[in-house]
Enzyme design. Structure first.
Site, PDB file in Angstrom:
ATOM      1  N   GLU A  74     130.142  21.701  27.191  1.00  0.00           N
ATOM      2  CA  GLU A  74     130.276  23.080  27.679  1.00  0.00           C
ATOM      3  C   GLU A  74     130.369  23.082  29.191  1.00  0.00           C
ATOM      4  O   GLU A  74     129.643  22.366  29.871  1.00  0.00           O
ATOM      5  CB  GLU A  74     129.050  23.938  27.305  1.00  0.00           C
ATOM      6  CG  GLU A  74     128.928  24.374  25.882  1.00  0.00           C
ATOM      7  CD  GLU A  74     127.734  25.322  25.705  1.00  0.00           C
ATOM      8  OE1 GLU A  74     127.351  26.003  26.688  1.00  0.00           O
ATOM      9  OE2 GLU A  74     127.189  25.372  24.600  1.00  0.00           O
ATOM     10  N   GLU A  76     121.781  22.879  22.690  1.00  0.00           N
ATOM     11  CA  GLU A  76     120.945  22.891  23.896  1.00  0.00           C
ATOM     12  C   GLU A  76     119.456  22.881  23.548  1.00  0.00           C
ATOM     13  O   GLU A  76     118.693  23.766  23.964  1.00  0.00           O
ATOM     14  CB  GLU A  76     121.302  24.093  24.774  1.00  0.00           C
ATOM     15  CG  GLU A  76     122.694  24.025  25.340  1.00  0.00           C
ATOM     16  CD  GLU A  76     123.025  25.164  26.310  1.00  0.00           C
ATOM     17  OE1 GLU A  76     123.947  24.992  27.129  1.00  0.00           O
ATOM     18  OE2 GLU A  76     122.354  26.215  26.239  1.00  0.00           O
TER      19      GLU A  76
END
Length: 680
Positions: A318, A161
């Site tokens: 995710e 991320e």
């Protein structure tokens, strides 16, 4: 490279048929050794065939500068491979270990107000720090050399991320890198001074060293400086991404490389369309934000991810099985939500369904975040739902590698307009770029009309109707392209605060919406933003909020589709359309919300000949997406409601879904059905 990766995932039963990937972030270092074999056993039971390992493991892998500990990782890689589970191996650079930040506090980010972002959470590093990069790339190289030939290695997962917590750094490292970036962009100080409009407020620069990031200032910082700092910050992380990628490609050229984007909510600092070409396949993380448009937002984000991936398959890296831990109130998912949320991503092009995380943590900041194996263990509703989804994904193996079929409507989503339209010193601070785009998307879903969410670099000619909400930043080439699109048969729809500035955030002079003024056949002398809570009525087009425009029609061929009925501009045009060559260009001057747009859209869809492909009884209740490949088309039908929806008149092989006694599909609450249609 996705097809190659998927062909390696043979599943726990040894079946060699390519299939969709299924799994999670796996953090074995959080658990005693005796749990690991149970994890592999439960993964096989659930149908897991891919896990991401090592994401936050730097401190475990390298406990000191010249000390390495790979024994535990070697063992878990071996166990996973023996269990038929591939590994998406992270480079472990997401969060530096305590020994590094203690020895080199100069790698820590600095806020706009000059505060140091200290260790104790995650992502406490500067994207432009040469010291951090030296240590991080050493770790990447060491891992790549160790696992280059490991049979479990399916893909590389760069960091994690990127930019989630450290996109904007205002340190001295960042200042030096920002100046270098500006030299590359503008070459001369004269060009920079012109672009930044530094004649205003005595800001003219006479030396590059005078230039700083937009740190805390006495008033509003220079708007073009702010916009360029956003561009620079995205580019700085992109350059870091490239640095890791280049090491991996040097050592393991045949192993695909990805990193997980965050196309969701208000995560806007990273220009993902610009990053997509730097990796071998796009991956995305998405978490549902509870609210009236929660699943529409999920669909919108998955759709946009497909647009960023240029329509090619991508990975959902995710999402959550149930509740998260970081919202004000963390609501558990209802029965059926786990499967519906996952399959909606698959419908929009995801070839992997993965979660954070495999086993719910017993300690740490995310211990209340749901997982595939919850605190309650395998004897739980969540794990039973996880296992059932694994069987569903196995049944959808033929979908792997197929691409999403283009819709006839495109919604343009532009990162630079997002950045610029929401800056300070504007007509209103209440504008929400993403919400406006989402409202158009929800309104189309309410009508049962498919739409793609695309960037300005997409092939616009494939769309009969192109909606460009709040397309605020329009450089001259884009204005020319949109004009060509309309004049050659496309139907363009745009909205308030569009076409107002160029790439330097300079106003297109002569009246708004400057860049599109001639195409639309209108001229706006003054904006009329509305106070929070105020509204205006339109004749035949609902109620407007947020914004109004004082529109003067400058082309006699312009058709006024709706007038303001109340407010300062009562009696004046609110929605217009001008025939342009073989197409048209329409303008919507206020925020109508989902219901208002749903009422207006049939008027806008008509000239383009666009209508719903769904049976009448399903329109508004069902979202339809199509994926297609060489062996046929796969129709995904997603129930948007909490009621039962019958679907009649559909033919094809039902891969997922329930039928009634007469063989017709029936969508239960929040259900998803998948039908294989004949090729052609």
């Amino acid at each position: 490279m996705i097809s190659t990766l998927l062909s390696q995932l043979n599943g726990p039963d040894g079946d060699s048929t390519p299939r969709l990937a299924y799994g999670a972030d796996y953090n074995p270092e959080q658990w005693p050794r005796e749990v690991w074999e149970e994890d592999v056993r439960l993964m096989r039971e659930a149908g897991v065939n891919l896990v991401s390992v090592g994401i936050f493991s730097w401190a475990r892998i390298q406990p000191a500068r010249d000390q390495w500990d790979f024994g535990w990782l070697d063992e878990i890689m071996g166990l996973l491979h023996a269990g038929g589970i591939g590994v998406d191996l992270a480079t472990a650079t997401a969060s530096p270990p305590p020994w590094l930040t203690t020895a080199h506090p100069e790698i820590l980010p600095v806020t706009a107000s000059g505060e140091t972002v200290w260790p104790g959470a995650r992502q406490h590093w500067r994207p432009t720090s040469p010291v951090f990069r030296e240590h991080a790339l050493r770790l990447v190289r060491t891992m790549a050399e160790r696992y280059a030939d490991h049979p479990a290695l399916a893909a590389w997962h760069i960091s994690n991320e990127l930019g989630c917590h450290n996109i904007y750094d205002y340190s001295d490292d960042a200042a030096r890198a920002f100046r270098d970036w500006l030299r590359d962009r503008y070459t001369t100080l004269d060009a920079l001074n012109h672009a930044w409009g530094t004649a205003f407020w005595s800001q003219r620069y006479s030396d590059w060293e005078q230039i700083l990031p937009p740190r805390l200032a006495a008033s509003h910082p220079n708007p073009t400086q702010q916009l360029d700092f956003k561009r620079f910050s995205s580019d700085a992380l992109k350059e870091y991404l490239r640095a890791e990628r280049d090491v991996l490609r040097e050592i393991t050229p045949d192993v695909p490389v990805t990193t997980n984007f965050m196309v969701m909510g208000n995560t806007k600092g990273m220009n993902y369309p610009d990053w997509a070409g730097e990796i071998d396949f796009v991956s995305n993380d998405h978490y549902v934000h509870p609210g009236p448009q929660d699943r529409d937002e999920l669909s919108f984000s998955a759709n946009l991810t497909s647009g960023i991936a240029s329509g090619r398959p991508w990975f959902l890296m995710e999402h959550s099985t149930s509740a998260v831990n970081w919202q004000p109130v963390n609501v558990a998912k209802r029965p059926g939500d786990l499967a519906r949320d996952s399959l909606l991503h698959v419908a929009h092009g995801a070839d992997a369904v993965c979660y954070f995380q495999w086993r719910q943590s017993a300690a740490g900041a995310e211990k209340y975040h749901s997982a595939m194996v919850p605190h309650a263990g395998a004897d739980s509703e969540v794990f039973r739902a996880v296992t059932a989804l694994g069987q569903t994904l196995k049944a959808l193996a033929p979908v792997a590698g197929t691409e999403r079929e283009p819709a006839r409507v495109g919604i343009v989503y532009d990162w630079e307009s997002w950045w610029a339209s929401e800056q300070d010193s504007h007509p209103t601070a209440l504008l929400d770029y993403r919400q406006e785009a989402l409202d158009w998307y929800s309104a189309l879903l309410a009508l049962g009309v498919r739409a793609d969410v695309v960037t300005t670099t997409a092939d616009l000619d494939r769309y009969d109707l192109l909606i460009a909400p709040v397309l605020h930043v329009i450089p001259a080439p884009l204005a020319k392209e949109l004009t060509r699109y309309a004049e050659t048969g496309g139907h363009l729809v745009t909205t308030y605060f569009s076409g107002v500035v160029d790439e330097n955030d300079h106003i297109w002079l002569g009246g708004h919406p400057g860049a599109l003024r001639d195409l639309l056949g209108i001229r706006i002398e003054e904006f009329g933003p509305l106070l929070d809570g105020d509204s205006v009525d339109l004749d035949g087009a609902g109620t407007g909020t947020l914004w109004t425009d004082r529109i003067t029609v400058t082309d006699p061929t312009v058709e006024v589709l709706a007038h303001y009925r109340t407010g300062t501009y009562a009696g004046m045009p609110a929605v217009t359309r001008r025939a342009a060559g073989q197409g048209s260009a329409s303008y919507v001057s206020t925020r109508l919300g989902v219901d208002g747009l749903a009422g207006l859209l049939p008027e806008l869809l008509g000239p383009a000949g666009v209508r719903s492909e769904l049976p009448a009884e399903a329109r508004g209740s069902v979202e339809q997406i199509v994926r297609r490949g060489p062996d046929g088309r796969f129709l995904f039908l997603v129930n948007r409601t909490d009621g039962t929806v019958p679907l009649t008149g559909l033919s094809g092989e039902v891969l997922v879904g329930d039928t009634d006694s007469e063989g017709s599909l029936v969508l239960g609450p929040r259900d998803v059905a998948v039908v294989r249609l004949p090729a052609g």
